[in-house]
Design a protein around this motif. Structure first.
Motif, mmCIF file in Angstrom:
data_model
loop_
_atom_site.group_PDB
_atom_site.id
_atom_site.type_symbol
_atom_site.label_atom_id
_atom_site.label_comp_id
_atom_site.label_asym_id
_atom_site.label_seq_id
_atom_site.Cartn_x
_atom_site.Cartn_y
_atom_site.Cartn_z
ATOM 1 N N ILE B 25 119.634 6.970 -22.846
ATOM 2 C CA ILE B 25 118.310 7.752 -22.648
ATOM 3 C C ILE B 25 117.213 6.685 -22.506
ATOM 4 O O ILE B 25 116.130 7.134 -21.915
ATOM 5 N N ARG B 26 117.227 5.605 -22.426
ATOM 6 C CA ARG B 26 116.449 4.577 -22.342
ATOM 7 C C ARG B 26 116.426 4.059 -21.030
ATOM 8 O O ARG B 26 115.343 3.711 -20.250
ATOM 9 N N THR B 27 117.702 3.702 -20.664
ATOM 10 C CA THR B 27 117.860 3.257 -19.090
ATOM 11 C C THR B 27 118.043 4.474 -18.100
ATOM 12 O O THR B 27 117.769 4.102 -16.785
ATOM 13 N N ARG B 28 118.546 5.717 -18.642
ATOM 14 C CA ARG B 28 118.631 6.797 -17.697
ATOM 15 C C ARG B 28 119.705 6.415 -16.655
ATOM 16 O O ARG B 28 119.551 7.096 -15.736
ATOM 17 N N ALA B 29 120.446 5.509 -16.803
ATOM 18 C CA ALA B 29 121.497 5.381 -15.670
ATOM 19 C C ALA B 29 122.636 6.530 -16.326
ATOM 20 O O ALA B 29 122.631 7.373 -17.349
ATOM 21 N N TYR B 30 123.879 6.378 -15.305
ATOM 22 C CA TYR B 30 124.783 7.556 -15.347
ATOM 23 C C TYR B 30 125.630 7.028 -16.686
ATOM 24 O O TYR B 30 126.281 5.910 -16.716
ATOM 25 N N ALA B 526 121.542 15.955 -14.735
ATOM 26 C CA ALA B 526 122.406 15.501 -15.539
ATOM 27 C C ALA B 526 121.904 14.973 -16.849
ATOM 28 O O ALA B 526 120.648 14.390 -16.687
ATOM 29 N N SER B 529 119.809 11.513 -17.937
ATOM 30 C CA SER B 529 119.188 10.692 -17.096
ATOM 31 C C SER B 529 118.036 11.644 -16.379
ATOM 32 O O SER B 529 116.779 11.278 -16.329
ATOM 33 N N ASP B 530 118.565 12.732 -15.902
ATOM 34 C CA ASP B 530 117.295 13.933 -15.710
ATOM 35 C C ASP B 530 116.869 14.889 -16.498
ATOM 36 O O ASP B 530 117.584 15.384 -17.434
#
Lengths: 563, 563
Positions: B25-30, B526, B529-530
C-alpha cells in the motif's frame, strides 16, 4: 510572480523540523522547537518582550488591513478583559466575492505538492514564532489569560500544535506515492503494465471558527491541517478575540505571497456585532471543512446542519477528578489547587467535579474525612492565591460577564467550601479577577445532580460526596457518557480502583491523568505526545491531533494509463 | 477458554503477509497473496472447484445455523439469478438480545491489541481463501455474476480488498506507540517525567449493509476495517445475497472462537421480506459505524439520519468515458466493448455515458464520424458476444427484474445503435441473460439530458453526441459534480484534451483511466494499488481503501502518570 522564497530554500530551512516532528509523533517523547522562555526571543529577527508589547500597542486604534478582495466594511469592537478597548477594525467580507477569490489559488497550491505545502506552512509558523511576544499580548488582551500563560499557551504551545497538525497532514498525504508502476503477471503472456499518478486534492474551502479563550491554541491545528492538505482557510475569529487570528492570517498571507502562492488561500472573516456570520458561512456549498471550538449547542448545530462539510468540533464537557486515596496528600492538594486556579478555571480541560467518598480517603498523612479533604483543598487554593501578584499571574481575568454570572450563581448551589475572592490587578484596575469557588454537593441528592451534571464554565468546582470509590467510578462513567469530558483525573493507591477507573476511561473514551502530584496538570496536554480530547465522547468529535483529524481533509485522485 | 490458535502461531503464519501488504500500500505496485486461477485451489486444505461446488450444493435447502444469541426466527428466500431457489434459511435476530451480546467480547478484543486483531483477521481471510470455490458459487448464485467473475471478484479480489483494509487498520493503530516515556527539561530543576500508555479503542458496534451485486468485494473492506480496529461487526446482507456473507460470518466466528475470542464479535442479521431491518439497526445507539453499498436514496438517508454513527457509503453515480481521439482505434473499441459487457454492465464502475464529438474523432484508422464510432463500438460488442458460450461467460445473468425493466425502457430513450439481445444459458435456462444496449442521444437536446444525467444501472450505455472535446469536458465536469462518478475514462491523443480531462478529474475528484486499450478495464480496480471511488464526489463518501476509511473507526485513549 517570481517567488522570493524558493522551495529549495524552504526545504533547506524547514525539512529537518518536519522530520523531527514526524519522528516525535511516532515516539511521543518530549520535543518542541518553540522556546517556552520569554527571554529566548529578541534575536535572529524575533521580537523581544518590549518589542512585542510595542508592536501590540501600535496596532491599537488602527484599521487592520489585509488587502483581501471583497471587503465591504470595517468592523471590530474588542475590549480587553483587562479593561482597554483595542479599537481595531478588521475587514468584513462580502462573502460572494471573497469565497470565489479564495478558490483561485487552489490549483497552484495543489500542484505544489504535500512537501511544499508543509514547508510553506512551517515558514508561516516560523514567522509566527518570531512574533510570539506580539501574539502573546494579543492573546492576553482578548482571552484574559495572564501574560505568562498567554505567552506560553498562545505562543510556543499553540505553535507546537500547529506543527503537529502539519506533520500529521504531511505523513497522511505522503503515505501514497506520487507515482507507481504496476506490473501484473499474466502467465505466459506479457504482464499487464500501468503507470499511475496519485494526487492529494483538497476538499474545498475550510472554515475555522475560533474561540474566545484560546484563539491560537485551539485554532492552529485546524488551520494548518487544512492548509497543509491543500484547502484554503477562511478564519472566522470569535468577535472578542479577533486580533491573534488576524495577525496569524496576515503572516500567512505574507508568506504565501512571498512563496509565489495566492495570499487569498488564507483570509479573515470578521463580523458585525450580532451578525452570526459563522452560521451563514457554515452552510455555504463552498465550505467543505469546518473546525470549531465552543459551546455544545452551536457545535451540535454545525454537526447537524453543515452537512456539506467535514465538521470537527470541540464542545463542552464535564471534567471529573476522582479522589480515592493518595500517598502524596500534599502533592495532590497542590496539584489540584493549581489545576482549579489556572486561568480562573476557564479551560475546557479544567476539572469541575471532584468526587470524594463521604467516608473520607486514605492518605500518607492519615485518614482524611470528606470535610477535611475539601477544607484542605480550599486551604491549598487559598495558599496558592494568597499573594495578589502571584494570584494575578495565575488567574488572569474573567473572559466575559457570563463567566462572572455563573461564578456568582454557583455559590447558591450548595455549601460553599471556598468562597470566590475578588483580586485587584494594580496594572489593570478594570480587570475582573476572581479566585475559584468550591461548592460542596451531595452526589446522592437528586437536586444536586442538575448542578454537577452541567458544565459550569469558569472558576467553579464541585466537591461531590459519593458513597464509595465504586460509586464514584459509576458517576464518572455516567458523566463522560452523557456529558462528555475533555479530561479525567484520578488519585488512588488502590490497584482495584485504578483498574476500574482505567477501564471506565477506555470504555467511555476519555483521556486519563493518574495521580498527578508534580508539575504536570490534568488540564495541560503537550503536543506531539498527549492527545487533547478523544473524539469518542460528547465533549469533542475529534482529537488534537491524530490521523483521523487530517485524513479526510483531502482525497487522492488517481490517473492511470497503460504503461 | 483455552485458545486453539495462539497469538504466536498466528504471528508466525500471517505477519509476513501483513508486512507485504503494508509495503504494497506504500509502493502501490502489483501484489496479491490470493491466487486468481481456479486450479490453484484444492491442495493444502483448500477446496477444489468440484469440492466448492459440492459444498455449495450441500447448503441448499438447509438451515444455516450460526449459534448466535437472540435468534427468534429463521428467514430466507434467495433465488439464484440463474433460476434455482436456494432454499436456505438464516437466523433472524432479536436485536435487543443480539446487540448487547455482541458487546460482551469487546474488552478482550481491545486488550488483544492491534497486531493480534490483524492476525486473527488474516486467519479469517485465509480460511475464506481456502473456501474460495464455495464462495464463488455462493456469489454466482446470488449476484448473477458468471462463474469466472464470481470466482475472481468474489474470491481473491474481495480477499485482497479485505487484506488491504486490515493493513490500513493496523498501520493506523500502530502509528501511536503502546507506551511512551516523556521527559521535559526544566532548566536547573529535575525534568518533568511521565509514563504514558496509549490504547486504540473501538467506537462500538459496526453495521455492514451488504449489496446484491458484490456481497464480498464491497463487504470485506468495511467488515475487516472495523473488526481489525476493535469493533464487533453486525453483517446485514442484501436479502437476495445472504449466503456469501453468511459463509463469511460463519468462518469469522469459527476463527474468533478458536483464537479464544467471543464469536459474537461477528454476527449476521438476516431479515424478513420487506422488513427493512437496516433502517432500524442504522439508528440504534449501539451502532457507531455503518458501511453501506447501494442506492443513493438509502445512502443519503443513512448519512442524514444515522447521526450517532460514522457512515461510509458507496452510492450511485454516472460514469463517463470521453472519446476524443485515439492511436489504437481497434484496441479502444475492444476495451470499451468488454467494459460495457462485463457482468451485463451491473458494476458501479461500468461506463454509462460515452461522450463523442458529433463531428467525429481522429484515429489511427483515419477520421471516424460520430455514427461510425458508435456503429463500430456496436459491432465490437456484437463480436465480443457473438458466441453464446463466451457471451454467457462475460455477461452472467441480470441480477433482478428492475435491471431488466430499465434495460427494456432504455430502448425508448433514443435511437438504438445496438439492440439488447437475449441469450440462452444452456445450463441455467431460467437465467435472464441480455447483451448491452447502446442508445444514441444528442447532448445538446434538453430532453436527452434527463436520460444521460441519471444513473441507469445495468447494461445500458448512451452514446452522447457533443459539440467538441471542450464541450465533453464541461459535460464531464457537470456530471461528476452533480451526479458523482466511481470511474471516468478518456481516449485522446491530444495533450490539450488530456490535460483538460485530468484537471477536471482533479478538481471534481474522480478517478481517471486514460487510453485503456489492453487488458485493464476502466471498471476494474486492483487492491493495494488502485483506489475504488474517491470519496470526494457524490457517488461515494469514502474510497477503498485509504487512511480516512480506517482512521475514525477507533479512538486512542491515553493514560498518563508521573514517572
Amino acid at each position: 510572480m517570481a517567488a522570493e522564497l524558493t522551495a529549495h530554500q524552504l526545504i533547506a530551512k524547514h525539512r529537518p523540523t518536519l522530520d523531527q516532528a514526524l519522528e516525535t509523533i511516532r515516539t511521543r517523547a518530549y520535543w518542541s522547537p518553540h522556546p517556552e522562555h520569554p527571554k529566548a526571543y529578541g534575536e535572529d529577527g524575533s521580537l523581544s518582550l518590549p518589542e512585542g508589547k510595542a508592536a501590540f500597542d501600535a496596532l491599537q486604534g488602527t484599521r487592520f488591513d489585509l488587502d483581501q478582495p471583497g471587503t465591504d466594511d470595517w468592523v471590530g469592537g474588542e475590549v480587553s478583559p483587562y479593561g482597554p478597548e483595542l479599537g481595531i477594525t478588521y475587514p468584513h467580507p462580502d462573502i460572494d466575492t471573497l469565497l470565489p477569490a479564495m478558490r483561485a489559488g487552489m490549483r497552484a497550491w495543489r500542484d505544489a505538492g504535500a512537501e511544499a505545502r508543509a514547508m510553506v506552512s512551517l515558514e508561516i509558523l516560523a514567522r509566527i514564532s518570531a512574533r510570539t511576544h506580539e501574539l502573546a499580548h494579543a492573546v492576553m488582551h482578548t482571552s484574559g489569560q495572564a501574560f505568562m500563560m498567554a505567552f506560553q499557551a498562545g505562543g510556543p504551545h499553540a505553535q507546537d500544535r500547529g506543527l503537529e497538525a502539519i506533520a500529521y497532514a504531511y505523513v497522511e498525504q505522503a503515505r501514497t506515492p506520487d507515482t507507481a508502476e504496476w506490473h501484473k503477471p499474466q502467465g505466459k503472456r506479457d504482464p499487464l503494465a500501468m503507470t499511475k499518478r496519485f494526487t492529494p486534492v483538497a476538499r474545498g474551502l475550510s472554515l475555522l471558527i475560533g474561540c474566545n479563550t484560546f484563539p491560537t491554541w485551539n485554532g492552529y491545528p485546524g488551520l494548518f491541517a487544512s492548509l497543509a492538505t491543500g484547502n484554503p482557510v477562511l478564519v472566522k475569529p470569535h468577535p472578542r478575540a479577533v486580533l491573534p487570528l488576524a495577525l496569524t492570517v496576515r503572516i500567512a498571507r505574507e508568506v504565501l505571497a512571498e512563496a509565489g502562492f495566492d495570499p487569498n488561500l488564507v483570509c479573515l472573516a470578521a463580523e458585525r456585532p450580532g451578525e452570526g456570520i459563522a452560521k451563514t458561512l457554515a452552510v455555504r456549498p463552498e465550505i467543505k471543512i469546518i473546525d470549531y471550538t465552543g459551546s455544545s449547542s452551536f457545535g451540535d448545530w454545525l454537526e447537524t446542519n453543515a452537512r456539506q462539510a467535514q465538521v470537527y468540533t470541540e464542545k463542552a464537557g464535564v471534567n471529573t477528578v476522582l479522589v480515592d486515596s493518595t500517598d502524596d496528600y500534599k502533592g495532590m492538594l497542590a496539584n489540584l489547587a493549581f489545576s482549579l486556579s489556572l486561568y480562573s478555571g476557564q479551560m475546557c480541560t479544567t476539572p469541575q467535579n471532584l468526587l470524594i467518598p463521604r467516608d473520607g480517603i486514605r492518605t500518607d498523612a492519615g485518614a482524611k474525612s470528606y470535610d477535611e479533604v475539601v477544607a484542605d483543598l480550599a486551604a491549598s487554593v487559598d495558599g496558592l492565591l494568597g499573594d495578589d501578584a502571584r494570584a494575578n499571574g495565575i488567574l488572569g481575568a474573567l473572559v466575559n460577564p457570563d463567566v462572572r454570572s455563573r461564578l456568582d450563581a454557583a455559590a447558591g448551589l450548595g455549601e460553599v467550601a471556598l468562597p470566590s475572592r475578588q483580586i485587584t490587578n494594580p496594572e489593570f484596575p478594570d480587570a475582573v479577577v476572581r479566585t475559584p469557588v468550591i461548592v460542596k454537593l451531595d452526589g446522592a441528592k437528586p437536586d444536586a445532580e442538575a448542578a454537577y451534571l452541567s458544565e459550569c464554565f469558569g472558576p467553579v468546582s464541585f466537591a461531590v460526596a459519593v458513597d464509595s470509590a465504586a460509586d464514584a467510578v459509576e458517576l464518572l462513567r455516567r458523566t463522560v457518557r452523557e456529558k462528555g469530558a475533555m479530561t479525567v483525573g484520578a488519585y488512588t493507591t488502590s490497584e482495584e480502583v485504578s483498574a476500574a477507573v482505567e477501564e471506565t476511561c477506555l470504555e467511555e473514551c476519555a483521556q486519563l491523568s493518574l495521580n498527578l502530584t508534580g508539575g504536570v496538570y490534568v488540564n495541560q496536554t503537550a503536543a506531539f505526545s498527549d492527545f487533547h480530547g478523544s473524539g469518542g465522547n460528547p465533549a469533542a468529535n475529534a482529537a488534537l491531533c491524530d490521523g483521523a483529524f487530517v485524513a479526510n481533509r483531502f482525497r487522492v485522485v488517481e490517473i492511470r494509463k497503460d504503461a
